[in-house]
Design a protein around this motif. Structure first.
Motif, short mmCIF file in Angstrom:
data_model
loop_
_atom_site.label_atom_id
_atom_site.label_comp_id
_atom_site.label_asym_id
_atom_site.label_seq_id
_atom_site.Cartn_x
_atom_site.Cartn_y
_atom_site.Cartn_z
N HIS A 21 -41.56 109.51 -65.73
CA HIS A 21 -42.25 110.24 -64.66
C HIS A 21 -41.40 111.41 -64.16
N MET A 25 -42.84 115.08 -64.20
CA MET A 25 -43.15 115.74 -62.92
C MET A 25 -42.42 117.05 -62.77
N LEU A 93 -48.47 112.23 -59.08
CA LEU A 93 -47.11 112.65 -59.41
C LEU A 93 -47.08 114.06 -60.00
#
Ligand code: TPP
Length: 273
Positions: A21, A25, A93
């Protein structure tokens, strides 16, 4: 709790998801701070998924344990963990750093799960101390955790809070020091050496625990030990690698505050798949 080995394996996998992530992101945003987010990923994963008491559907539950991200630039990590813990949908996100998003470039109270804004380094231990004292005044049993960087502790404010926390015997307070050896401009030991760091905290009256910040077993044991320490605050000094988990980001200062580009994202994804 289930068998520790099996649980540690699950936590390792969770930390990998969180690292993925972080790179996705920041790559989508085109900016942000992956290096220090990746170095703290194991510490914060174990904390959220094995130690902290919270209710994602009730972020202000009064008895929740508090977590304050003093090194606020590492919010990609915090947001990834909060999403994985169910505070908001994971799809959010990819809105990191967008105008109007609940996920700003530094933590802000508009994000479910964030109690206090951060980003101006050096303030977080004082914030955590206030929370710790409030728990005592209100006779509540929650514990307070705060994550700081090794560059951050060059700030004088940290040491005033350190002195006060031991004076007031804040045994519900646990600081975590992500000692990755780098700050924004280079190696911490070259910019402003903070060693011998454990001795400094001991001299300020803290219980100190030194660990490898990427060993899930050591991390979990440290949190458990911290819960048993009476009449003094505890600091977990975790030796880590900046950019940990993505080979070309490890110990590369440039990735303190630079997002991966398209090619780098693909490489990172492969390593974290
Ligand atoms: C008061 C203050 N001064 C300067 C900055 C700019 N800044 C952002 S990150 C950073 C370096 C922090 O280093 P460290 O605490 O070691 O964080 P990590 O390596 O874990 O990312 C600096 C100087 C800031 N955010 N706040």
């Amino acid at each position: 709790m289930q068998n520790d080995d099996a649980r540690l394996k699950e936590l390792t996998q969770k930390a990998k998801d969180i690292r993925r992530h972080i790179v996705e992101m920041t790559a989508r945003a085109g900016s942000g701070h992956p290096g220090g987010s990746l170095s703290s990923a194991d510490l914060v994963t174990v904390l959220f998924f094995e130690v902290l008491r919270f209710k994602p559907n009730e972020p202000h539950w009064p008895d929740r344990d508090r977590f304050h991200l003093s090194k606020g630039h590492c919010c990609p990590l915090l947001y990834a963990v909060l999403a994985e813990a169910g505070f908001f949908p994971k799809e959010k996100l990819l809105t990191l750093r967008r105008l109007g998003s609940i996920l700003q470039g530094h933590p802000d109270r508009r994000t479910p799960g964030v109690d206090v804004a951060s980003g101006s380094l050096g303030q977080g231990l004082s914030v955590a101390l206030g929370m710790s004292l409030a728990a005592k005044v209100d006779a509540r049993g929650y514990r307070v955790y705060v994550l700081m960087g090794d560059g951050e502790i060059q700030e004088g404010n940290i040491w005033e809070a350190a002195m006060a926390a031991s004076h007031y015997k804040c045994d519900n307070l646990c600081a975590i020091l992500d000692f990755n050896g780098f700050q924004i401009d280079g190696k911490t030991c070259e910019v402003m050496n903070v060693e011998p760091v454990a001795e400094k905290w001991k001299a300020f009256g803290w219980h100190t625990i030194e660990i490898n910040g990427h060993d899930m077993g050591e991390i979990l044991s440290a949190y458990r030990l911290a819960q048993t320490i009476k009449a003094k605050p505890t600091i977990i000094i975790a030796r880590t690698v900046k950019g940990k988990g993505v080979s070309f980001m490890e110990n590369v200062c440039d990735f303190h505050g630079r997002a991966p580009n398209k090619d780098e994202l693909e490489k990172a994804r492969k390593e974290l798949s």
